[in-house]
Design an enzyme around this catalytic site. Structure first.
Site, PDB file in Angstrom:
ATOM      1  N   TYR A  70     -12.360  -9.669  -1.831  1.00 23.44           N
ATOM      2  CA  TYR A  70     -12.960  -8.404  -1.604  1.00 23.44           C
ATOM      3  C   TYR A  70     -14.387  -8.471  -1.066  1.00 23.44           C
ATOM      4  CZ  TYR A  70      -8.965  -6.146  -4.223  1.00 23.44           C
ATOM      5  OH  TYR A  70      -7.729  -5.901  -4.488  1.00 23.44           O
ATOM      6  N   ARG A  75     -13.936   2.660   5.080  1.00 24.13           N
ATOM      7  CA  ARG A  75     -12.784   1.708   5.226  1.00 24.13           C
ATOM      8  C   ARG A  75     -11.385   2.628   5.266  1.00 24.13           C
ATOM      9  NH1 ARG A  75     -11.361  -0.745   0.171  1.00 24.13           N
ATOM     10  NH2 ARG A  75      -9.864   0.743  -0.029  1.00 24.13           N
ATOM     11  N   HIS A 111     -15.659   3.656 -14.506  1.00 16.21           N
ATOM     12  CA  HIS A 111     -15.372   3.025 -13.527  1.00 16.21           C
ATOM     13  C   HIS A 111     -16.630   2.161 -13.254  1.00 16.21           C
ATOM     14  CE1 HIS A 111     -14.601   2.350  -8.999  1.00 16.21           C
ATOM     15  NE2 HIS A 111     -13.521   1.863  -9.520  1.00 16.21           N
ATOM     16  N   HIS A 169     -14.927  -3.512   0.388  1.00 15.94           N
ATOM     17  CA  HIS A 169     -14.929  -2.990  -0.801  1.00 15.94           C
ATOM     18  C   HIS A 169     -16.352  -2.222  -1.285  1.00 15.94           C
ATOM     19  CE1 HIS A 169     -14.049  -2.495  -5.428  1.00 15.94           C
ATOM     20  NE2 HIS A 169     -12.844  -1.872  -5.032  1.00 15.94           N
ATOM     21  N   ARG A 229      -5.498   2.060 -13.386  1.00 12.51           N
ATOM     22  CA  ARG A 229      -4.079   2.004 -12.750  1.00 12.51           C
ATOM     23  C   ARG A 229      -3.529   0.888 -12.348  1.00 12.51           C
ATOM     24  NH1 ARG A 229      -4.310   6.294  -9.408  1.00 12.51           N
ATOM     25  NH2 ARG A 229      -3.777   7.814 -11.270  1.00 12.51           N
ATOM     26  N   ASN A 286       0.849  -1.170  -0.176  1.00  7.23           N
ATOM     27  CA  ASN A 286      -0.157   0.074   0.027  1.00  7.23           C
ATOM     28  C   ASN A 286       0.732   1.341  -0.056  1.00  7.23           C
ATOM     29  OD1 ASN A 286      -2.371  -1.591   0.367  1.00  7.23           O
ATOM     30  ND2 ASN A 286      -2.682  -1.210   2.398  1.00  7.23           N
TER      31      ASN A 286
END
Length: 747
Positions: free
Chosen positions: A469, A562, A436, A590, A406, A46
C-alpha cells in the site's frame, strides 16, 4: 423517491464504479499477464466483501423498516439494493469476458485452467487416482431428506450440489463441501502448467460418491453471507462482559448471518432454483450464474508453478522497498529523528527505520514509555516482539488495540493476549467509536528533561501491507506534537473523546471542524483559494457541501480519490472548479493528505482519516500537520506525481464514470517542469526511491551523510524547532527529488 442533488452520487454505486476500474486493469496490455489475472481476483475479492458488508447492512436496514434514506440520492435501502443488483450483473459478464481472453493468452504460454472434459486420457487417469487417494477420504457428502435436514453452508466456501434419482423413484438433493484442507487446485504432471480445481474434480466424480442412483443435475456453488456485525448493537446481551470475550462471541455469530448472494457454476433447472429459494431464502436477483472459478485464490500463487523464465515475462519485476537515504541502516535512527523529521513513503521505502526506532526504544535506558494505537497487524509482527521486549525491560508500554477491525478481529484478539502476557497495558477503545488512528509516542527522560518522539502514519503498522500500500509515516521530535500525542493517550486511557489539542486534529471532536474552517479560509480567498486532497473515499455530506461552496467561490479544488467519491465534479454552477482523478496501479493507493492554500499560507496534514462520516464522526482519527519544509516538499512530489500520471490515473466525469487521463489533462511531472506522456506515478516513485537509496549508500561509503541542508553531518531545521534555541536555521534546500529527474526519465 426525492430528487437527487445533481452534484452527488450514491456511495454504493460509486464503489461499484471504482471496482469496475480495478477490473479494467486486467485489460491493460502494458500490465504483465499474470498480474492482470490477479486484478480479476482482486475485483472478485472486493465484490465479495462489498456484498458481505455493504449489501448485508442494507438488508439489515430494509428489515428494520426500510425508512433510512440515503442523503446523497434520497433512495431507501430497498431502492439501493435494486440498483446494486442491477449494476452488478453486467460486471459479472465483463469479468467472464476478460477472464476468457486472459486464459486464451495464458494458454499461448502453456498455462491451462482445465475442465474435466478437457483432460487428456493420461491426465484423467492421474486426476482419478488423485481423487481416490487424496480427495475422497476427506469428503463429507450428505443427502438432504426428512432425516437429513438442509445443512448450514459456510460463507465463501465452495460446494458441489446434486439432484439424485434412485431406482425406486425417490429424488433427493445432495451436497459435498470442498474440503478447506485441500489446496486451491490440482496441478497435473507434465512440462506445461495444467491445473484443475478440486470442485471440478469432485463434480466429475459424483458417481463414485453416490452409488446406486442417477445424477440428474449437478452444479458448483458458493454463498455470501451478511458479515456486518456491530458489537455496539449487542450491549444488553453482553453488558458488563470483557470486550475481548464479547468479540469472540460476535465472531461466532457472524458465521451464521443470513445469505445475501449465491454464485452458481451453471444455470440450474426450475426445480433447482426453487430449492435454493426455499432453503436459502434468496430471490432470483440474488442468484448469479458465472463461468468464472468460484475460488480464485490460485490466481495469486499461480506464478509459483511456472518456470523462472516465464515468471519473469509474465509478472512485474521484483521490487523491494528501499532504504531511506537519511535513515541509513537504521542504527542511528533515534539520533536521526531527534536531528530532523523523517518521512517514510511506503511501499517505495522500507518500514525498517520505524521498526528499529521501536526496537531501540525497547533497550534504551532513556526511554520511559511507548504508547501506540493498533488497528491491523500482519500474521507475523516484529512490532509486537519489540513492544513485548520493551515491557519486559521495564518500560511502560500501552497498546490501544482495536478489536473491531473488520475481518482482523481474531488476529487482534490473539495479539492483544500476547501483549498482555508480556506485561503491556492493553486497552480497547470506546463503545460506538472505533479507534482507527495510527500514532505512536516514545517518551524519553534526558538531562534536558522529558522529550517526545512521535510517529504518525496514514496506514497500519502492518509489515505485509507496508510493502503493498502507498502510505506515509512521519517520525518527528517536534515537542508540541509530542505533547499533543501525550495528551491524546491520556484521553484515550480515561475515555475522553473531547480533548483539546494544539497541533493535532483528532476526530470525532476536532478534525472535521478544523477541516471545514480551513476550507472556509480558502473560500474567503475566492479565485486565489486552493484545496488539494488525497483520500481513499469521500462521503461526508457536510464536507461535500463545503467543497461545492468552494467551487462556487472560484477555489481550485484538486482531489485524488481512489475509491468511493460521492461528489461529482464539473457540474455547472456547483462543482465546475473541482477536478478528481483516481489511480489504480501495482500498489494500492492508501495515503491521506489534506492541503489547504499554497505558498507561505499553506497548511498540510497527513492523516488516517478519509472524509467519510464514519471517520469524521464515528471513529477516533488523528491528522498531523507537516511542519518541516523538506518533508512538505517530499509530499508535494508525491502529489504532483499523481496529478502528472496519464497511465494509471483516470479522470472522473460529471456522471461519475471514469475516462483515461490524456497528457493535456495531466500536470507537469515532478522535477521536469513539463507534462511527460506515458508517466506512471508509482513507477516514478519506485525509481526515485531506488536512486535515493543508491545516493545514501554512496554517502555512507564516503563516511558522511547528507541531511536536509545538503551538507554532510549538518541538518537544516524547520521553524517548529524554535523551542530549541541552540539550533540554527538555514534556508530550505532545493527539493532533492527534482535533482534526479533526468536520470529517472532516461531509464
Amino acid at each position: 423517491m426525492s430528487k437527487s442533488p445533481v452534484f452527488t452520487q450514491n456511495r454504493e454505486l460509486s464503489w461499484l464504479r471504482f471496482n469496475d476500474r480495478v477490473l479494467d486493469e486486467a485489460t491493460d496490455e502494458t500490465v504483465p499477464l499474470l498480474e492482470r489475472l490477479k486484478f480479476v481476483a482482486i475485483f472478485t475479492s472486493n465484490l465479495n466483501e462489498f456484498f458481505m458488508i455493504r449489501v448485508g447492512s442494507l438488508f439489515d436496514l430494509k428489515r428494520m423498516g426500510d425508512t433510512d434514506i440515503d442523503n446523497k440520492t434520497g433512495m431507501t435501502p430497498s431502492q439501493q439494493l435494486k440498483e446494486i443488483y442491477k449494476a452488478v450483473r453486467p460486471l459479472y459478464e465483463k469479468r467472464e469476458r476478460i477472464l476468457s481472453d486472459l486464459e486464451t493468452e495464458l494458454r499461448m504460454h502453456g498455462i491451462y485452467r482445465l475442465s474435466w472434459k478437457e483432460l487428456e486420457p493420461p491426465e484423467v487417469k492421474a486426476a482419478s487416482q488423485y481423487f481416490k487417494s487424496s480427495v475422497l477420504p476427506l469428503l463429507s457428502p450428505q443427502i438432504i431428506d426428512s432425516h437429513h435436514p438442509f445443512p448450514y453452508l459456510k460463507n465463501d466456501a465452495v460446494y458441489v450440489m446434486a439432484r439424485l434419482k434412485y431406482d425406486d423413484g425417490r429424488t433427493v438433493a445432495a451436497l459435498v463441501p470442498v474440503p478447506e484442507a485441500l489446496p486451491d487446485c490440482f496441478f497435473l504432471p507434465g512440462s506445461e502448467t495444467r491445473y484443475i480445481s478440486h470442485e471440478e474434480i469432485i463434480r466429475a466424480n459424483l458417481e463414485s460418491i453416490f452409488r446406486d442412483c442417477k445424477i440428474e443435475e449437478r452444479v458448483m456453488l458458493t454463498i455470501t453471507r451478511n458479515g456486518d456485525i456491530n458489537p455496539d448493537d449487542e450491549d444488553s446481551e453482553f453488558e458488563g462482559e470483557d470486550f475481548r470475550k464479547r468479540m469472540r462471541k460476535l465472531l461466532k455469530k457472524r458465521i451464521r448471518l443470513m445469505p445475501v448472494r449465491v454464485d452458481l457454476s451453471e444455470e440450474v433447472s426450475k426445480e433447482g432454483r426453487d430449492y435454493l429459494h426455499e432453503h436459502l431464502g434468496l430471490s432470483d436477483e440474488q442468484i448469479f450464474v458465472t463461468s468464472a472459478p468460484l475460488n480464485e485464490g490460485y490466481m495469486f500463487s499461480l506464478q509459483d508453478h511456472i518456470d523462472a523464465g516465464k515468471r519473469q515475462a509474465l509478472t512485474y519485476p521484483a521490487f523491494t522497498p528501499k532504504k531511506h537515504p537519511d535513515a541509513g541502516e537504521g542504527e542511528r535512527i533515534t539520533e536521526e529523528v531527534m536531528d530532523q523529521d523523517v518521512l517514510l513513503s511506503y511501499p517505495f521505502q522500507s518500514m525498517e527505520p520505524f521498526l528499529k526506532l521501536i526496537k531501540q526504544a525497547a533497550y534504551d535506558e532513556s526511554c520511559v514509555s511507548i504508547k501506540i494505537t493498533i488497528y491491523r497487524l500482519s500474521g507475523k509482527a516484529r512490532l509486537v516482539d519489540y513492544l513485548c521486549a520493551a515491557a519486559e525491560n521495564g518500560k511502560e508500554v500501552t497498546v490501544l488495540i482495536e478489536l473491531r477491525a473488520r475481518f482482523d478481529e481474531q488476529n487482534n484478539i490473539d495479539w492483544s493476549e500476547r501483549l498482555e502476557n508480556a506485561g503491556c497495558t492493553v486497552i480497547y477503545g470506546f463503545e460506538k467509536f472505533k479507534v482507527h488512528s495510527k500514532i505512536c509516542l516514545i517518551t524519553r527522560r534526558s538531562k534536558e528533561g522529558i522529550q517526545y518522539i512521535t510517529q504518525i502514519g496514514t496506514g497500519n503498522y502492518n509489515e505485509k501491507t507496508a510493502a503493498q500500500y502507498t502510505d506515509l509515516s512521519l517520525m518527528t521530535f517536534d515537542q508540541s506534537i509530542g505533547r499533543d500525542a501525550n495528551e491524546f493517550f491520556k484521553n484515550m486511557a480515561i475515555g475522553n473523546l473531547e480533548g483539546s489539542y494544539e497541533k493535532l486534529l483528532v476526530a470525532p471532536s476536532g478534525l472535521k471542524s478544523r477541516v471545514l474552517a480551513c476550507m472556509d479560509r480558502e473560500i474567503a480567498k475566492r479565485e486565489k483559494g486552493r484545496i488539494t486532497l488525497k483520500l481513499n473515499s469521500i462521503t461526508d455530506i457536510d464536507i461535500i457541501e463545503k467543497l461545492k461552496q468552494a467551487s462556487c467561490a472560484g477555489v481550485r479544488v484538486s482531489m485524488i480519490i481512489r475509491g468511493i467519491c460521492c461528489i461529482l465534479p464539473g457540474i455547472p454552477g456547483k462543482t465546475e472548479n473541482i477536478r478528481i482523478i483516481s489511480i489504480v496501479g501495482r500498489f494500492l493507493e492508501h495515503s491521506r493528505v489534506y492541503i489547504f492554500g499554497d505558498g507561505d499560507e499553506e497548511e498540510m496534514y497527513i492523516s488516517s482519516a478519509d472524509f467519510m462520516t464514519r471517520n469524521t464522526q464515528r471513529r477516533v482519527e488523528v491528522a498531523c500537520p507537516v511542519l518541516d519544509s523538506s518533508v512538505r516538499e517530499q509530499i508535494h512530489t508525491i502529489i504532483d506525481a499523481c496529478f502528472a500520471d496519464d497511465t494509471k490515473a483516470r479522470l472522473m466525469l460529471p456522471n461519475g464514470s471514469y475516462a483515461p487521463v490524456t497528457p493535456s489533462d495531466a500536470g507537469p511531472a515532478p522535477g521536469a517542469g513539463k507534462v511527460v506522456s506515458g508517466f506512471d506515478c508509482q513507477q516514478f516513485l519506485m525509481d526515485l526511491a531506488e536512486s535515493e537509496e543508491t545516493k545514501g549508500q554512496e554517502r555512507e561509503a564516503r563516511g558522511g551523510r547528507l541531511l536536509k541542508s545538503g551538507h554532510p553531518g549538518k541538518s537544516r531545521k524547520s521553524p517548529h524547532f524554535d523551542e530549541r534555541p541552540e539550533k540554527t536555521h538555514e534556508k530550505p534546500h532545493k527539493n532533492v527529488f527534482g535533482r534526479i529527474w533526468d536520470a529517472i526519465l532516461d531509464r
